[in-house]
Design an enzyme around this catalytic site. Structure first.
Site, PDB file in Angstrom:
ATOM      1  N   HIS A   1      -9.428  -2.484   1.945  1.00 16.57           N
ATOM      2  CA  HIS A   1      -8.590  -2.681   0.762  1.00 16.57           C
ATOM      3  C   HIS A   1      -8.886  -4.040   0.147  1.00 16.57           C
ATOM      4  O   HIS A   1      -9.406  -4.941   0.815  1.00 16.57           O
ATOM      5  CB  HIS A   1      -7.100  -2.630   1.120  1.00 16.57           C
ATOM      6  CG  HIS A   1      -6.616  -1.275   1.521  1.00 16.57           C
ATOM      7  ND1 HIS A   1      -5.729  -0.540   0.760  1.00 16.57           N
ATOM      8  CD2 HIS A   1      -6.879  -0.517   2.618  1.00 16.57           C
ATOM      9  CE1 HIS A   1      -5.471   0.601   1.365  1.00 16.57           C
ATOM     10  NE2 HIS A   1      -6.160   0.639   2.498  1.00 16.57           N
TER      11      HIS A   1
ATOM     12  N   ASP B   1       0.867  -1.173   0.000  1.00 14.15           N
ATOM     13  CA  ASP B   1       0.000   0.000   0.000  1.00 14.15           C
ATOM     14  C   ASP B   1       0.909   1.229   0.000  1.00 14.15           C
ATOM     15  O   ASP B   1       1.385   1.662   1.043  1.00 14.15           O
ATOM     16  CB  ASP B   1      -0.899  -0.028   1.235  1.00 14.15           C
ATOM     17  CG  ASP B   1      -1.758   1.227   1.369  1.00 14.15           C
ATOM     18  OD1 ASP B   1      -1.747   2.071   0.444  1.00 14.15           O
ATOM     19  OD2 ASP B   1      -2.442   1.373   2.401  1.00 14.15           O
TER      20      ASP B   1
ATOM     21  N   ASN C   1       0.016   4.205  -0.842  1.00 19.05           N
ATOM     22  CA  ASN C   1      -0.788   5.375  -0.486  1.00 19.05           C
ATOM     23  C   ASN C   1      -0.669   6.484  -1.526  1.00 19.05           C
ATOM     24  O   ASN C   1      -0.751   7.671  -1.194  1.00 19.05           O
ATOM     25  CB  ASN C   1      -0.409   5.906   0.907  1.00 19.05           C
ATOM     26  CG  ASN C   1      -1.463   5.567   1.949  1.00 19.05           C
ATOM     27  OD1 ASN C   1      -2.662   5.716   1.695  1.00 19.05           O
ATOM     28  ND2 ASN C   1      -1.035   5.124   3.102  1.00 19.05           N
TER      29      ASN C   1
ATOM     30  N   CYS D   1     -27.034  13.545   3.106  1.00 19.32           N
ATOM     31  CA  CYS D   1     -27.757  12.429   2.501  1.00 19.32           C
ATOM     32  C   CYS D   1     -27.255  11.114   3.088  1.00 19.32           C
ATOM     33  O   CYS D   1     -26.056  10.929   3.281  1.00 19.32           O
ATOM     34  CB  CYS D   1     -27.571  12.441   0.985  1.00 19.32           C
ATOM     35  SG  CYS D   1     -28.338  11.035   0.125  1.00 19.32           S
TER      36      CYS D   1
END
Length: 618
Positions: free
Chosen positions: A321, A192, A194, A587
């Site tokens: 993930h 990862d 990022n 919402c």
């Protein structure tokens, strides 16, 4: 050969989700499995989290923030000793600066132990130790290639210090890559990172999305921009859109696949063929496929029912993930070797990992002999097995209890007549700093008194039935802890429910709330009606009727979103700033593309005007 990278968002919950570490690893079905964000410190490591039959594991844990970051690499092997399997590393290193205690090195170190690797001399020792202190890298050398398991740091746009940390992290990491490539090594980088490198890798990319300096740095690594690396997934699927690996945990974005691709597999170096020519590289000759394993997504169409409803109606199990898998072909075996000393099989502080005294002596002998002459003598282990009979039990008060007997050992003088040569000895848990296995075994010839269990200081939670009446609910709370009044807490503010935060890139962080608004209720009238009730059933009916009225008033106070004409969900601003603590409505549907009418309509409304909010704060 298969290599998988997976940000597990906590190794402990993923093990609980699958039932055991072995089941988790088996579900991924790969030869090398790289986990990120394990969220484990050294003292958290236990046998059930690091050991699985048929796997060797290598961990790097944070030394800074507890329960944060961390990476682990699991290698599926048939044998940990005298093996020619490529999956079993010939060497392993924690971190990438060479300064950590468990660093090993691959020939780019000036001396043998804990020294700065070649190419990093321009950085101070403090800078190097800082980037390696969060458990973000494990390096394993597999002979044909060096594998980097990376968990890249995340930085809020407003956090200058963290942005600088991220910049230093990737700058130093790139220097290490350059040093290994200069030696002719092949590199595979997974994890990862990022960073979503391009517009195609992000669901809501703005026009200036690719101008970010970290995205520019990532793209500069790639061959098409003059760098040494290939983005394996994008090379195999150059036009594939909506191929995301990460989704927001707070907005239900996974429902509409509204995410980003920040988990990557990169490769650099020549192919393994002896006579390689132009057009031959590692990707072309050895990478068969690279895919995102979407079956591990938390939201599965047809399996998970119900609308998102602001997070209140759905519990998604799993990581935020998805794993990424790369399949390799034509990877020949290498010369016989043993598992590196960084393997958790040699980690003495792993609680409960040494199930028998036999295995402890075997691992100790193995580690010492491998370190001295690189050979493994099984005869000493056989002799140990013949002399020792040991079992370990776990008592209810969380202490290890050993039952052992040694052939040819004289019975203890403290033993009563008729007792065997087996004695139960209770051993308190040793601290992680104790490196010798002998310190972990409190073996004594004299009786050992049991260690009393430490009583928890936590107060028991009151059950829901402890609230006897609605009158007690509406009485003003003192908002005190241990007799100390807590200023700044409104008596009529809404109680907070469990919720997730918005992703770090958003402008607000918030929690869901019960949306209680001031209600004109006469407590005295309710109390009078309640006191007139003579039976439990009558009191229950009064309470139910009052709750129904309250809920009706609350429902009428919640606005309807403009896009779907549905009740909104209330949240509270948690980010520091002028609006900290303010309530607002949004919402309730899951976040998704604006073109999808079923997705969130982006409705927003403050629960109160800003002027009123300032007046309440004065």
């Amino acid at each position: 050969m298969k290599i998988v990278t997976y940000n597990v968002n906590g190794l402990r919950p993923r093990i609980q989700q699958f039932g055991s570490l072995l089941k988790l690893l088996s579900s991924l079905d790969a030869d090398i499995i790289c986990f990120q964000e394990t969220k484990l410190a050294k003292h958290d490591l236990r046998a059930d989290m690091v050991w699985a039959d048929g796997y060797e594991s290598f961990f790097s844990c944070t030394r800074a923030r507890i329960g944060y970051s961390g990476v682990a690499t699991f290698c599926r092997v048939k044998s940990a000793f005298s093996s020619g399997e490529v999956a079993l590393p010939v060497d392993a290193e924690e971190g990438f600066t060479g300064l950590l205690e468990n660093s090993r090195g691959f020939g780019d170190r000036k001396d043998d132990c804990c020294s700065i690797v070649e190419g990093l001399e321009e950085f101070s020792k403090d800078e190097l130790l800082k980037v390696d202190s969060e458990g973000r890298c494990i390096i394993t050398d597999h002979g044909h290639f060096v594998l980097f398991n990376i968990y890249g740091p995340c930085a809020d746009p407003d956090d200058v210090e963290r942005i600088q940390f991220k910049h230093n992290f990737f700058k130093i990491l790139k220097k290490r890559w350059d040093a290994l490539l200069g030696q002719g090594r092949r590199l595979i980088v997974v994890g990862d990172i990022n960073i979503a490198p391009a517009t195609i890798d992000r669901c809501d990319a703005k026009p200036d999305f690719e101008k970010n300096k970290f995205r520019e740095w990532f793209r500069s690594l790639l061959i098409e921009n003059g760098g040494p690396f290939t983005d394996v997934f994008r090379a195999k699927h150059p036009e594939r859109k909506e191929a995301y690996t990460c989704w927001s945990t707070s907005s239900g974005a996974e429902i509409f696949n509204f995410g980003s691709r920040i988990d990557h597999i990169l490769s650099a170096g020549e192919c393994l063929h002896e006579h390689s020519s132009e057009g031959h590289d590692f990707l072309t000759c050895h990478v068969r496929e690279c895919e995102i394993l979407t079956q591990f997504k938390r939201w599965q169409s047809g399996k998970t029912t119900g609308r998102w409803k602001g997070g209140a109606g759905i519990k998604l199990k799993g990581s935020d993930h998805a794993p990424v898998c790369m399949s390799l072909d034509e990877i020949p075996i290498i010369s016989q070797h043993n598992t590196p000393l960084l393997s958790t099989r040699y980690c003495p502080q792993v609680e409960g990992c040494q199930q028998t005294l036999v295995s402890m002596l075997a691992r100790r002998q193995t580690a010492e002999q491998i370190k001295s002459n690189g050979q493994f003598d099984s005869s000493l282990v056989t002799e140990t097995v013949q002399r020792c009979k040991v079992s370990m039990k776990r008592s209810s008060d969380d202490h290890a209890v050993l039952d052992f007997s040694l052939d040819g050992v004289v019975n203890s003088p403290h033993m009563k007549q008729g007792e065997t040569d087996s004695e139960l000895v209770e051993c308190p848990r040793s601290s992680p700093s104790e490196s010798s296995w002998s310190k972990m075994l409190c073996l004594s010839s004299s009786p050992v008194k049991p260690v009393p269990r430490v009583q928890s200081k936590k107060k028991p939670k009151q059950c829901q039935g402890s609230q006897l009446s609605l009158r007690s609910f509406f009485q003003k709370s003192s908002n005190s802890i241990d007799g100390i009044s807590q200023p700044g807490i409104s008596d009529n503010s809404g109680d907070l429910l469990n919720s997730d935060q918005i992703s770090s890139g958003d402008s607000m962080k918030y929690d869901e709330t019960n949306t209680k608004t001031p209600i004109n209720i006469s407590i005295q009238d309710h109390a009078a009606a309640y006191s007139l009730c003579s039976t439990v059933e009558e009191k229950r009916n009064v309470a139910v009727a009052e709750w129904q009225r309250i809920q009706e008033v609350m429902q009428n106070s919640i606005p309807l979103c403009k896009g779907h004409n549905e009740p909104c969900v209330a949240r509270i601003v948690r980010k520091a700033g002028p609006n900290l603590g303010r309530k607002f409505f949004v919402c309730a549907r899951a976040e998704g593309p604006a073109s999808n009418p079923e997705a969130n309509c982006n409705y927003f409304k403050w629960a109160a005007s800003k002027s009123k909010h300032k007046e309440r704060g004065q």
